[in-house]
Design an enzyme around this catalytic site. Structure first.
Site, PDB file in Angstrom:
ATOM      1  N   HIS A 264       0.937  -1.412  -0.099  1.00  0.00           N
ATOM      2  CA  HIS A 264       0.015   0.058  -0.020  1.00  0.00           C
ATOM      3  C   HIS A 264       0.795   1.174  -0.154  1.00  0.00           C
ATOM      4  CE1 HIS A 264      -3.706  -2.102   0.309  1.00  0.00           C
ATOM      5  NE2 HIS A 264      -3.628  -2.629   1.710  1.00  0.00           N
TER       6      HIS A 264
ATOM      7  N   ASP B 118      -2.835 -10.635  -2.337  1.00  0.00           N
ATOM      8  CA  ASP B 118      -3.392 -10.201  -1.029  1.00  0.00           C
ATOM      9  C   ASP B 118      -4.985  -9.928  -1.455  1.00  0.00           C
ATOM     10  OD1 ASP B 118      -1.953  -8.746   1.565  1.00  0.00           O
ATOM     11  OD2 ASP B 118      -3.963  -7.906   0.875  1.00  0.00           O
TER      12      ASP B 118
ATOM     13  N   HIS C 159      -6.324  -7.229  -0.641  1.00  0.00           N
ATOM     14  CA  HIS C 159      -6.577  -6.009  -0.752  1.00  0.00           C
ATOM     15  C   HIS C 159      -5.571  -5.485  -2.152  1.00  0.00           C
ATOM     16  CE1 HIS C 159      -6.920  -6.340   3.716  1.00  0.00           C
ATOM     17  NE2 HIS C 159      -7.937  -5.506   3.520  1.00  0.00           N
TER      18      HIS C 159
ATOM     19  N   ASP D  53      -4.613 -13.148   3.398  1.00  0.00           N
ATOM     20  CA  ASP D  53      -6.168 -12.463   3.969  1.00  0.00           C
ATOM     21  C   ASP D  53      -7.301 -12.747   2.973  1.00  0.00           C
ATOM     22  OD1 ASP D  53      -4.959 -10.698   2.406  1.00  0.00           O
ATOM     23  OD2 ASP D  53      -4.658  -8.956   3.626  1.00  0.00           O
TER      24      ASP D  53
END
Length: 334
Positions: A122, A159, A161, A246
């Protein structure tokens, strides 16, 4: 596999209630202790100049000062302590080590996986967010490009996200292909199918925003129908996996349905892609916040390289995934 690991990464203190804690690495180590053939390597911290190759130097200086002053909340989600900068350099250094090992020919049971924290995908060029301060995968990719060890790098981010930071850093670059499979609408809200790159990077940014509830069959179908043909065309010299766990069906912060066996299947598929391109393959730890599911996920990646054959899922993709994949293939002319 061989795992990059540094005790320095444990010293990044996010507090007792933060999901990104040192216990994540401790849980992975406990799970791997039950497996055979696990080797640990501690690399040197990354040089600051390598960080500044993908991040604004003024931002880098600001983060260093913030940590030197004791840290605190950079934003509501992203927390630093006095030791965070050293942990960040160690984490990025492990990612660079893994990439260099892969390009040098480490494969099979020697395939490298960097177990660093804080995670990185991120972190944008000039800001920290989403638990991330320095973009580990981006630092590793750029280091090998700068040193002339590779000409083209692909980064596949599984991931849950979207890795907005990795996308932003390389969005106008033709020498780095970024692909993300993520839950549609989840933090940070980026990663649309239409975001395919710009300028020299047009056609080198692939997003598959899967609907909540997607499971093994959906991920494998999307990989086979979008990522695999796109990377076969791109023909990378290095494939870096931004490996978050995740999207697991029991992770506390997502709504996806990937099983532990699903991560073995994804691992098997990306290994095949790398072999077809004769590309080095390395893994960089990103998210995963259920300690059992995270540690089981990393362990199953290791077992896949240790010779265990994954079992195909009983169910294929759902209709939403089939329609999404059609849109992605149209966007890339696949």
């Amino acid at each position: 596999m061989q795992f990059g690991y540094s005790e320095t990464c444990l010293e990044h203190d996010t507090g007792s209630r933060h999901p990104e804690t040192p216990d994540r690495l401790r849980a992975i180590r406990r799970a791997l202790a039950k497996r055979h053939g696990v080797d640990y390597v501690e690399s040197d911290p990354v040089e600051q100049a390598r960080v500044e190759a993908v991040h604004d130097p003024e931002y880098v200086a600001e983060v260093k000062r913030f940590c030197a002053d004791g840290g605190g909340n950079w934003d509501p989600d992203t927390v630093a302590s006095a030791a965070t900068w050293d942990a960040t350099l160690a984490s990025a250094g492990l990612a660079e080590w893994a990439a260099r090992e892969a390009v040098s020919g480490a494969d099979g049971r020697e395939t490298p996986f960097s177990l660093g924290r804080p995670p990185g995908h991120h972190a944008v060029e000039d800001d920290a967010m989403g638990f991330c301060f320095v973009n580990n995968a981006a630092v590793a990719a750029q280091a090998l490009l700068d040193d002339g060890e590779v000409e083209r790098v692909a980064i596949f981010d599984w991931d849950v996200h979207h890795g907005n930071g990795t996308q932003d850093i390389f969005y106008d670059r033709g020498d780095v292909f970024y692909a993300s499979f993520h839950e549609d609408g989840l933090y940070p809200g980026t990663g649309k199918v239409s975001e395919t790159g710009e300028g020299e990077g047009e056609g080198t940014n692939l997003n598959v925003p899967l609907a909540a509830g997607a499971g093994d069959g959906d991920y494998l179908y999307a990989l086979d129908e979008t990522l695999a043909p796109a990377l076969d065309q791109f023909d990378p010299d290095l494939l870096v996996i931004s490996a978050g766990f995740d999207a697991h069906r029991h992770d506390p912060i997502s709504r996806m349905r990937v099983s532990t066996e699903g991560y073995a299947l994804l691992t098997d598929r990306v290994r095949d892609i790398a072999q077809r391109s004769n590309a080095g393959l390395s893994f960089v730890l990103e998210g995963g916040y259920g300690l059992d599911t995270l540690s089981d996920g990393v362990a199953t990646v290791h077992e896949t390289f240790d010779g265990r054959r994954p079992i195909d899922p009983d169910e294929g993709p759902n209709e939403k995934t089939e329609l999404l994949v059609e849109d992605v293939r149209d966007a890339f002319g696949l």
